[in-house]
Scaffold this motif. Structure first.
Motif, PDB file in Angstrom:
ATOM      1  N   GLN A  29       7.984   3.901  -1.221  1.00 42.17           N
ATOM      2  CA  GLN A  29       8.545   5.608  -1.378  1.00 42.17           C
ATOM      3  C   GLN A  29      10.043   5.221  -1.838  1.00 42.17           C
ATOM      4  O   GLN A  29      10.695   4.201  -1.383  1.00 42.17           O
ATOM      5  CB  GLN A  29       8.696   6.185   0.190  1.00 42.17           C
ATOM      6  CG  GLN A  29       7.172   6.462   0.408  1.00 42.17           C
ATOM      7  CD  GLN A  29       7.283   7.232   2.053  1.00 42.17           C
ATOM      8  OE1 GLN A  29       6.688   6.493   2.864  1.00 42.17           O
ATOM      9  NE2 GLN A  29       7.626   8.324   2.147  1.00 42.17           N
ATOM     10  N   PHE A  87      12.714  -1.132   4.457  1.00 41.42           N
ATOM     11  CA  PHE A  87      13.769  -0.746   3.641  1.00 41.42           C
ATOM     12  C   PHE A  87      14.623  -1.679   2.806  1.00 41.42           C
ATOM     13  O   PHE A  87      15.058  -2.787   3.467  1.00 41.42           O
ATOM     14  CB  PHE A  87      14.731   0.131   4.227  1.00 41.42           C
ATOM     15  CG  PHE A  87      14.322   1.635   4.578  1.00 41.42           C
ATOM     16  CD1 PHE A  87      13.259   1.646   5.730  1.00 41.42           C
ATOM     17  CD2 PHE A  87      14.421   2.699   3.791  1.00 41.42           C
ATOM     18  CE1 PHE A  87      12.546   2.932   5.830  1.00 41.42           C
ATOM     19  CE2 PHE A  87      13.882   4.023   4.179  1.00 41.42           C
ATOM     20  CZ  PHE A  87      13.067   4.041   5.193  1.00 41.42           C
ATOM     21  N   GLY A  88      14.840  -1.447   1.427  1.00 38.11           N
ATOM     22  CA  GLY A  88      16.041  -2.273   0.793  1.00 38.11           C
ATOM     23  C   GLY A  88      17.351  -1.734   1.259  1.00 38.11           C
ATOM     24  O   GLY A  88      17.524  -0.804   1.977  1.00 38.11           O
ATOM     25  N   ASN A 122       0.818  -1.136   0.070  1.00 33.84           N
ATOM     26  CA  ASN A 122      -0.130  -0.040   0.017  1.00 33.84           C
ATOM     27  C   ASN A 122       0.772   1.531   0.043  1.00 33.84           C
ATOM     28  O   ASN A 122       0.553   2.456  -0.079  1.00 33.84           O
ATOM     29  CB  ASN A 122      -1.052  -0.067   1.085  1.00 33.84           C
ATOM     30  CG  ASN A 122      -2.222  -0.645   1.056  1.00 33.84           C
ATOM     31  OD1 ASN A 122      -2.840  -0.689   0.082  1.00 33.84           O
ATOM     32  ND2 ASN A 122      -2.523  -1.407   2.160  1.00 33.84           N
ATOM     33  N   ASN A 123       2.199   1.049   0.346  1.00 30.99           N
ATOM     34  CA  ASN A 123       2.911   2.152   0.253  1.00 30.99           C
ATOM     35  C   ASN A 123       4.231   1.869  -0.291  1.00 30.99           C
ATOM     36  O   ASN A 123       4.929   0.789  -0.121  1.00 30.99           O
ATOM     37  CB  ASN A 123       3.089   2.661   1.905  1.00 30.99           C
ATOM     38  CG  ASN A 123       4.058   3.754   1.941  1.00 30.99           C
ATOM     39  OD1 ASN A 123       4.659   4.318   1.057  1.00 30.99           O
ATOM     40  ND2 ASN A 123       3.916   4.279   3.145  1.00 30.99           N
ATOM     41  N   SER A 176       0.054  -4.166   3.012  1.00 28.86           N
ATOM     42  CA  SER A 176      -1.237  -3.917   3.327  1.00 28.86           C
ATOM     43  C   SER A 176      -1.605  -4.205   4.669  1.00 28.86           C
ATOM     44  O   SER A 176      -2.402  -3.408   5.567  1.00 28.86           O
ATOM     45  CB  SER A 176      -2.323  -4.427   2.597  1.00 28.86           C
ATOM     46  OG  SER A 176      -2.056  -5.698   2.417  1.00 28.86           O
ATOM     47  N   ASP A 208       0.668  -4.145   7.560  1.00 31.86           N
ATOM     48  CA  ASP A 208       1.632  -3.634   8.399  1.00 31.86           C
ATOM     49  C   ASP A 208       1.424  -2.120   8.561  1.00 31.86           C
ATOM     50  O   ASP A 208       1.324  -1.313   7.463  1.00 31.86           O
ATOM     51  CB  ASP A 208       2.905  -4.054   7.832  1.00 31.86           C
ATOM     52  CG  ASP A 208       3.687  -4.766   8.988  1.00 31.86           C
ATOM     53  OD1 ASP A 208       4.564  -5.215   8.693  1.00 31.86           O
ATOM     54  OD2 ASP A 208       3.728  -4.203  10.017  1.00 31.86           O
ATOM     55  N   TYR A 209       1.971  -1.561   9.659  1.00 32.16           N
ATOM     56  CA  TYR A 209       2.139  -0.099   9.592  1.00 32.16           C
ATOM     57  C   TYR A 209       3.541   0.289   9.252  1.00 32.16           C
ATOM     58  O   TYR A 209       3.888   1.371   8.625  1.00 32.16           O
ATOM     59  CB  TYR A 209       2.236   0.304  11.156  1.00 32.16           C
ATOM     60  CG  TYR A 209       1.123   0.242  11.783  1.00 32.16           C
ATOM     61  CD1 TYR A 209       0.519  -1.002  12.545  1.00 32.16           C
ATOM     62  CD2 TYR A 209       0.175   1.130  11.961  1.00 32.16           C
ATOM     63  CE1 TYR A 209      -0.568  -1.050  13.121  1.00 32.16           C
ATOM     64  CE2 TYR A 209      -1.327   1.134  12.590  1.00 32.16           C
ATOM     65  CZ  TYR A 209      -1.529   0.070  13.058  1.00 32.16           C
ATOM     66  OH  TYR A 209      -2.642  -0.135  13.990  1.00 32.16           O
ATOM     67  N   LYS A 210       4.775  -0.910   9.251  1.00 36.19           N
ATOM     68  CA  LYS A 210       5.894  -0.082   9.221  1.00 36.19           C
ATOM     69  C   LYS A 210       6.466  -0.265   7.720  1.00 36.19           C
ATOM     70  O   LYS A 210       5.854  -0.955   6.924  1.00 36.19           O
ATOM     71  CB  LYS A 210       6.841  -1.220   9.908  1.00 36.19           C
ATOM     72  CG  LYS A 210       7.118  -2.550   9.724  1.00 36.19           C
ATOM     73  CD  LYS A 210       8.014  -3.117  10.440  1.00 36.19           C
ATOM     74  CE  LYS A 210       8.040  -4.870  10.088  1.00 36.19           C
ATOM     75  NZ  LYS A 210       6.762  -5.368  10.437  1.00 36.19           N
ATOM     76  N   LEU A 211       7.389   0.588   7.544  1.00 31.04           N
ATOM     77  CA  LEU A 211       7.999   0.534   5.992  1.00 31.04           C
ATOM     78  C   LEU A 211       9.318  -0.395   6.277  1.00 31.04           C
ATOM     79  O   LEU A 211      10.270  -0.217   7.201  1.00 31.04           O
ATOM     80  CB  LEU A 211       8.555   2.088   5.618  1.00 31.04           C
ATOM     81  CG  LEU A 211       7.724   2.848   5.226  1.00 31.04           C
ATOM     82  CD1 LEU A 211       8.452   4.229   4.751  1.00 31.04           C
ATOM     83  CD2 LEU A 211       6.653   2.696   4.132  1.00 31.04           C
ATOM     84  N   TYR A 255       6.452   9.252  -3.447  1.00 29.20           N
ATOM     85  CA  TYR A 255       5.546   8.215  -2.662  1.00 29.20           C
ATOM     86  C   TYR A 255       4.778   7.667  -4.156  1.00 29.20           C
ATOM     87  O   TYR A 255       3.937   8.431  -4.548  1.00 29.20           O
ATOM     88  CB  TYR A 255       4.413   9.005  -1.822  1.00 29.20           C
ATOM     89  CG  TYR A 255       3.412   8.257  -1.438  1.00 29.20           C
ATOM     90  CD1 TYR A 255       1.914   8.451  -1.915  1.00 29.20           C
ATOM     91  CD2 TYR A 255       3.633   6.963  -0.647  1.00 29.20           C
ATOM     92  CE1 TYR A 255       0.930   7.598  -1.659  1.00 29.20           C
ATOM     93  CE2 TYR A 255       2.445   6.383  -0.149  1.00 29.20           C
ATOM     94  CZ  TYR A 255       1.133   6.605  -0.925  1.00 29.20           C
ATOM     95  OH  TYR A 255       0.203   5.938  -0.090  1.00 29.20           O
ATOM     96  N   PHE A 305      17.346   4.711  -1.517  1.00 27.26           N
ATOM     97  CA  PHE A 305      16.475   3.634  -0.740  1.00 27.26           C
ATOM     98  C   PHE A 305      15.161   3.564  -1.388  1.00 27.26           C
ATOM     99  O   PHE A 305      14.444   4.555  -1.378  1.00 27.26           O
ATOM    100  CB  PHE A 305      16.567   3.837   0.683  1.00 27.26           C
ATOM    101  CG  PHE A 305      17.817   3.648   1.518  1.00 27.26           C
ATOM    102  CD1 PHE A 305      18.528   4.790   1.880  1.00 27.26           C
ATOM    103  CD2 PHE A 305      18.373   2.316   1.643  1.00 27.26           C
ATOM    104  CE1 PHE A 305      19.619   4.614   2.547  1.00 27.26           C
ATOM    105  CE2 PHE A 305      19.418   2.189   2.421  1.00 27.26           C
ATOM    106  CZ  PHE A 305      20.311   3.351   2.805  1.00 27.26           C
TER     107      PHE A 305
END
Lengths: 109, 114
Positions: free
Chosen positions: A33, A99-100, A30-31, A92, A94-97, A48, A86
């Protein structure tokens, strides 16, 4: 959790060159960035873009959510584009991002 | 454009001391996060916070860590007894909603444990 893979890990460019950075992810999101980390450590939000295409000056990004990848394009690169890029994704459920590991870009004059 | 503000930008602390990192999220945002980045590594999630309670925390976020929103504007991360391995850049982020909106990151606090 969701897996995020970025390629290439390192990229050396001559000033003026174009480049493409890739981000693959393992689940629907869902996100999404894209960030540029400058030499002072600041994370600068570039896009985004959980789906579709966006452009901002010499940078553009495309996310194909159904195929679970995103691309960041840098055109006419400048030395100020150097740094670590990055990709970060939020599934969907989860709250967190997550990162690669980043792509380190070095632009030479 | 509104920004997430973090203070201090750099904190040097002796091992075993308590440290509090401060953040002022964007005023109409409801979701707050802390992430950390050990030098040369990727950014890792620590904790998310909503409606005055922790929504999710990672395995890194052990009993030495705590978060608080002491008033209507500040969001803090406390490390009770710092260890050498806590040396890292700590980022605060906030978002208006859980989904459908980006997370906005502050400039980070570089924490050095001696």
């Amino acid at each position: 959790g969701i897996q995020v893979e970025q390629s290439p890990p390192d990229l050396i460019l001559q000033e003026g060159a174009n480049s493409t950075l890739r981000c693959n992810f393992s689940d629907s999101v869902n996100n999404l960035q894209w960030f540029h980390q400058n030499p002072w450590g600041q994370l600068i939000n570039l896009f985004y873009i959980p789906s579709g295409t966006k452009q901002n000056g010499r940078l553009s990004a495309t996310t194909v959510a159904t195929e679970r990848y995103s691309l960041l394009y840098i055109s006419s690169s400048q030395t100020t584009d150097s740094g670590v890029y990055f990709c970060a994704v939020g599934p969907s459920y989860d709250y967190k991002l997550s990162f690669g590991a980043g792509t380190t870009v070095t632009v030479r004059a | 454009e509104p920004e997430v503000t973090q203070t201090p930008s750099h904190q040097v602390t002796q091992m075993g001391q308590e440290v509090i990192l401060r953040c002022v999220p964007i005023s109409n945002h409801l979701y707050f996060y802390w992430y950390r980045q050990i030098l040369g590594q990727k950014v890792e999630f620590l904790v998310s916070f909503y409606n005055n309670e922790i929504s999710e925390k990672s395995e890194i976020f052990d009993d030495q860590f705590s978060v608080e929103r002491p008033d209507g504007s500040n969001f803090t991360l406390k490390i009770r007894s710092t260890k050498l391995e806590d040396s890292a850049m700590y980022f605060c982020a906030s978002s208006e909603n859980r989904v459908g909106q980006p997370q906005h990151f502050g400039d980070g606090t570089r924490l050095s444990i001696l």
